[in-house]
Motif scaffolding. Structure first.
Motif, short mmCIF file in Angstrom:
data_model
loop_
_atom_site.label_atom_id
_atom_site.label_comp_id
_atom_site.label_asym_id
_atom_site.label_seq_id
_atom_site.Cartn_x
_atom_site.Cartn_y
_atom_site.Cartn_z
N SER A 11 25.88 34.88 -65.58
CA SER A 11 25.57 36.09 -66.33
C SER A 11 24.08 36.34 -66.08
CB SER A 11 25.83 35.89 -67.82
OG SER A 11 24.89 34.99 -68.39
N LYS A 12 23.52 37.33 -66.74
CA LYS A 12 22.09 37.58 -66.53
C LYS A 12 21.23 36.47 -67.12
CE LYS A 12 21.54 40.63 -70.59
NZ LYS A 12 20.58 39.78 -71.32
N THR A 26 31.08 35.27 -65.61
CA THR A 26 31.83 35.89 -64.52
C THR A 26 31.68 35.05 -63.26
OG1 THR A 26 31.37 38.08 -65.43
CG2 THR A 26 32.10 38.00 -63.14
N ALA A 40 30.55 34.36 -59.88
CA ALA A 40 29.40 35.03 -59.25
C ALA A 40 29.82 35.89 -58.07
CB ALA A 40 28.38 33.99 -58.81
N GLY A 75 31.13 39.16 -59.40
CA GLY A 75 30.06 39.95 -59.98
C GLY A 75 29.15 40.55 -58.92
N LEU A 76 28.81 39.76 -57.92
CA LEU A 76 27.96 40.26 -56.85
C LEU A 76 28.63 41.39 -56.09
CD1 LEU A 76 26.52 36.87 -55.55
CD2 LEU A 76 25.22 38.67 -56.70
N GLU A 121 26.44 43.31 -59.44
CA GLU A 121 25.58 42.60 -60.38
C GLU A 121 24.40 41.95 -59.63
OE1 GLU A 121 25.72 42.54 -63.58
OE2 GLU A 121 27.63 43.59 -63.85
N THR A 122 23.31 41.72 -60.35
CA THR A 122 22.12 41.15 -59.71
C THR A 122 21.86 39.70 -60.11
OG1 THR A 122 20.73 42.02 -61.49
CG2 THR A 122 21.03 43.41 -59.53
N TYR A 123 22.28 39.28 -61.28
CA TYR A 123 22.10 37.91 -61.76
C TYR A 123 20.67 37.41 -61.53
CZ TYR A 123 27.20 37.95 -61.98
OH TYR A 123 28.50 38.26 -62.26
#
Length: 394
Positions: free
Chosen positions: A241-242, A120, A122, A125-126, A130-132
Motif C-alpha cells: 500500500s502507500k 494489494t 504489488a 497495483g503497479l 499505483e506508485t507505492y
C-alpha cells in the motif's frame, strides 16, 4: 516424490480450513467463521478465513503437484516447511516486512499466517498505475537485511552452513534451473509465446554468446551459496500500500547468490518501465535506482557495523563484493526478462496488454533488454548505466 511424504496428507477444502482455523487460539470461541479460497498461483491453495468482525488469517497449503500443469508434475510438500522457516528467519531481521507466522503443520503442508488482505498484490497495483512510494525503500531494506545477515559476513561459519543445509531445496531449485536458466535459451517444449515472436525466440536460441553467458549465470545459481534467498522475489510476491510493504511466498528459498533476489525484483520493475507510458515511467525509474541505492548503502552500513569477516577492513573488499552483487543482479535480471516473455510462466504486465501490436512490441523490447543485460553486465558499473541502457532500447 516419496510415497511417505503424502501418506498423511489431505488437501484442505473451504470447510475443513474453517474447522482448522476454529481450533487455533486466534478467533473468539464460537465465532462464526467464513472461508474463501483466493490462491491465484501455480503451486498452492490459499484460504482467507474471517469472522463476523472482519478479523482474519491466511491458511496456505502446498499441493503435491503444480496447478499450472497438473498431477503429471509432482512437487515436494517439504516446500511448505521451507517457506514457513524462511518467513520466520527473515522475520528476525525485518519483522515489519514479512507476514507473521502463527502455526505450521509439516504433514499437512500448511502454514497459518497474518492476514494481508488490506494490501494489494504489488504487480496488480503497479499495472493499475499505483506508485507505492515506500516500495523501493522497503525492498532495498529487506534485501540488505536478509541477505547480509544470512551470509558469511553476518553469521558464524557453523551457523551459516547449518542454515544452508536446513534450506536445501533441490526440487524447487530445479524448477528455477530449468525455467529461468535453461529452457528459454533452447527450443524447449515448455516455452510459450505468440507466433509473432518465433523469429525473436529463434534468435535467442541461435545466439551462442548469449548461451555461454546464460550458462555462467546458471553455474553461479547452482554453486554459490552466499545467503538465504527468497528465491522468487517478483512483484507478485509482494503486498503493498502507500504505507506498507510485505514480502510473501518464499517457498523457493535456498542458499544461493545474493544477486539473484536483487535481480529478480529489478527485472519485474523493468517490466513496468517497459509497459508504462512516459508520464508514469519516471516513478518506476526512481524505484529501480532507489532499490539498488538503498540496498547497497544499507548493506555497506551492516558491513561496517556487524561484519564478522577478518577481511572486513581490507581496502577494496567491500567494493569488490558489491560490484559482484551488482553484476550478478544485472545478469539474473536479464534471464528473468527473457524467461517471463518466452518461457513457461509469464507476467500480466506484458500478457495483459490487449492490443496485439503493442503487446508484441513490448515483449520484443523485454527480450532485447534481457539479452543486453546478460551480454553487457560486465560493462555496466552503476544503476544509472542500467537505466541508460533501458532507455536506449525503448
Amino acid at each position: 516424490m516419496a510415497v511417505t511424504e503424502t501418506a498423511n496428507y489431505t488437501p484442505l477444502t473451504e470447510q475443513t480450513a474453517v474447522e482448522l482455523a476454529a481450533q487455533l487460539d486466534f478467533f473468539p470461541k464460537g465465532a462464526a467463521l467464513s472461508s474463501r479460497e483466493i490462491g491465484d498461483g501455480n503451486l498452492n491453495y490459499v484460504f482467507h478465513i474471517t469472522d463476523e468482525t472482519g478479523k482474519g488469517l491466511i491458511i496456505k497449503q502446498a499441493l503435491p503437484y503444480a496447478k499450472v500443469v497438473g498431477e503429471s508434475w509432482p512437487l515436494t510438500l517439504k516446500r511448505a516447511k521451507i517457506e514457513a522457516n524462511a518467513l520466520k528467519k527473515h522475520g528476525e531481521y525485518v519483522p515489519h516486512l514479512v507476514p507473521e507466522v502463527y502455526a505450521t503443520d509439516e504433514a499437512l503442508a500448511y502454514t497459518v499466517m497474518e492476514d494481508l488482505s488490506h494490501l494489494t498484490v504489488a504487480r496488480a497495483g503497479l499495472i493499475a498505475g499505483e506508485t507505492y512510494p515506500k516500495l523501493s525503500d522497503d525492498i532495498g531494506e529487506y534485501l540488505a537485511q536478509t541477505l547480509f545477515h544470512t551470509s558469511d559476513f553476518g553469521l558464524h561459519p557453523f551457523d551459516k552452513k547449518r542454515l544452508a543445509a536446513e534450506f536445501s531445496n533441490p526440487e524447487l531449485c530445479k524448477i528455477t534451473e530449468d525455467l529461468i536458466f535453461t529452457d528459454p535459451f533452447f527450443n524447449n517444449e515448455t516455452n510459450d509465446f505468440e507466433e509473432a515472436l518465433t523469429a525473436d525466440a529463434e534468435a535467442i536460441w541461435n545466439n551462442k554468446a548469449l548461451q555461454l553467458e546464460a550458462a555462467k549465470l546458471k553455474q553461479s545459481f547452482l554453486t554459490e551459496a552466499e545467503a538465504l534467498l527468497h528465491g522468487d522475489l517478483h512483484t507478485g510476491s509482494i503486498f503493498a500500500s502507500k504505507d506498507e510493504t510485505k514480502v510473501i511466498d518464499p517457498e523457493f528459498a535456498f542458499y544461493g547468490p545474493i544477486g539473484f533476489d536483487v535481480g529478480l525484483f529489478l527485472a519485474n520493475l523493468v517490466f513496468q518501465s517497459i509497459t508504462r507510458g512516459e508520464e508514469g515511467r519516471d516513478v518506476i525509474t526512481d524505484h529501480i535506482r532507489n532499490t539498488w541505492d538503498v540496498f547497497s548503502s544499507r548493506f555497506s552500513e551492516l558491513w561496517e557495523q556487524e561484519n564478522q569477516s577478518a577481511f572486513k577492513d581490507t581496502t577494496g573488499y567491500r567494493e569488490t563484493v558489491l560490484e559482484k552483487i551488482f553484476r550478478d543482479s544485472v545478469g539474473f535480471a536479464g534471464a528473468e526478462l527473457i524467461r517471463r516473455t518466452i518461457g513457461l510462466a509469464h507476467v500480466s504486465d506484458l500478457d495483459g496488454i490487449e492490443d496485439d501490436e503493442e503487446r508484441i512490441a513490448r515483449k520484443r523490447q523485454a527480450l532485447r533488454t534481457g539479452e543486453a543485460f546478460i551480454l553487457k553486465r560486465a560493462e555496466l558499473t552503476s544503476i544509472d548505466d542500467v537505466l541508460s541502457l533501458i532507455g536506449a532500447l525503448r
